[in-house]
Write a protein that holds these residues in place. Structure first.
Motif, PDB file in Angstrom:
ATOM      1  N   TYR A 114       8.859  -8.413  -7.402  1.00 12.83           N
ATOM      2  CA  TYR A 114       7.969  -8.294  -6.248  1.00 12.83           C
ATOM      3  C   TYR A 114       6.594  -7.828  -6.703  1.00 12.83           C
ATOM      4  CZ  TYR A 114      12.477  -8.483  -3.943  1.00 12.83           C
ATOM      5  OH  TYR A 114      13.733  -8.866  -3.540  1.00 12.83           O
ATOM      6  N   ARG A 126       8.152  -6.726   0.161  1.00 17.65           N
ATOM      7  CA  ARG A 126       8.721  -7.864   0.893  1.00 17.65           C
ATOM      8  C   ARG A 126       8.140  -8.006   2.299  1.00 17.65           C
ATOM      9  NH1 ARG A 126      13.864  -6.290  -1.249  1.00 17.65           N
ATOM     10  NH2 ARG A 126      14.461  -5.429   0.785  1.00 17.65           N
ATOM     11  N   THR A 127       7.572  -6.929   2.843  1.00 13.82           N
ATOM     12  CA  THR A 127       6.974  -7.033   4.184  1.00 13.82           C
ATOM     13  C   THR A 127       5.727  -7.903   4.186  1.00 13.82           C
ATOM     14  OG1 THR A 127       5.549  -5.071   3.949  1.00 13.82           O
ATOM     15  CG2 THR A 127       7.816  -4.717   4.718  1.00 13.82           C
ATOM     16  N   CYS A 185      10.376  -2.188  -3.482  1.00 12.05           N
ATOM     17  CA  CYS A 185      10.755  -3.600  -3.310  1.00 12.05           C
ATOM     18  C   CYS A 185      10.732  -3.993  -1.833  1.00 12.05           C
ATOM     19  CB  CYS A 185      12.146  -3.852  -3.892  1.00 12.05           C
ATOM     20  SG  CYS A 185      12.266  -3.728  -5.690  1.00 12.05           S
TER      21      CYS A 185
END
Length: 275
Positions: free
Chosen positions: A5, A132-133, A128
């Motif tokens: 990420y 991811r948002t 992480c």
């Protein structure tokens, strides 16, 4: 499995003392790098076992341990167990990362043991989830997490795997350095460099093994040398004796002598017929 990420790193983030470049989790494949990787890496074992080779030294890496890798240093690591070697990792940037690593006693690349590895793993997993948002503020939030990760490594790192006897043997190199260089200016930084450890770790080891801090121990060495010198060279002045054993100030030499021996250097000479 490989999950990586990458947050967006704005100029504001890149100016911070600590920030996260990227993070992730992986069933670890063998890795061999030259000296071109420019960032610090914290790679923590979740399951399985592995081996790290860096700087001519081999380290075992298992559950409860992590690898700290300094930038621009050749290294390789690989699994050594039949089950997958799963790791979680964070790549760190910023001008304060090295200072924070050294503060924790991690003065070089290697494998380090944590007394509570769940806390540091939770930081990586949280980072992480935040990336991811896809939010624009993820880079700043992950910088906070990177700082917390380093602080908690500092909090939970443990060097207690050595017995007191092993630690005493290890400190012997520092004691020998004192014996050889007592007449010179000696700093804590020089003593720590003998073992390539942090000042805090050096002081901790000396207090545990010898019951005193390194400079206190050095003063004992110097005072004992000064007594020998007075017996061997009766004509030397107190000022000259002080200088020859590494005390820049005769007054300070006298105060240290009295605190350790209970009498002044002059009285010591008189009692032993040296004057």
């Amino acid at each position: 499995m490989r999950l990586a990420y990458y947050p967006m790193l704005s100029p504001k983030v890149l100016d911070l003392p600590v920030y996260m470049c990227f993070t992730g989790a992986i069933h670890q494949d063998p890795v061999s790098r030259d000296d071109s990787f420019p960032y610090f890496q914290w790679i923590q074992c979740v399951s399985g076992k592995g081996k790290l080779i860096v700087g001519g030294t081999q380290f075992d890496v298992g559950i409860g341990q992590g690898m700290l890798l300094y930038p621009n240093e050749p290294h390789e690591y690989y699994a050594t167990s039949e089950e997958p070697w799963e790791t979680h990792w964070m790549v760190l940037g910023g001008f304060a990362v090295e200072n924070m690593a050294r503060l924790a006693g991690m003065t070089r690349s290697g494998s380090y043991t944590l007394s509570n590895s769940d806390v540091t793993l939770s930081h990586i997993r949280t980072a992480c989830a935040i990336v991811r948002t896809g939010q624009h503020w993820a880079g700043l939030e992950c910088a906070k997490i990177a700082y917390s990760l380093l602080m908690d490594i500092n909090r939970f790192i443990t060097f207690n795997t050595e017995s007191t006897e092993q630690q005493s043997i290890r400190l012997q190199r520092v004691v020998e350095y004192m014996e050889q260089h007592y007449a010179e200016v000696i700093t804590l930084e020089q003593l720590a460099a003998v073992l390539d450890i942090s000042l805090q770790h050096l002081c901790h080891l000396f207090k545990k093994v010898h019951g005193k801090r390194p400079i206190e121990y050095l003063n004992h060495v110097r005072i004992n040398k000064s007594k020998t010198l007075m017996f061997e060279h009766k004509s030397l002045s107190i000022q000259e004796v002080a200088r020859r054993v590494g005390f820049e100030s005769p007054g300070y030499y006298g105060s240290v002598f009295k605190s350790l021996e209970g009498i002044t250097p002059s009285v010591f000479q008189q009692l032993n017929g040296l004057r």
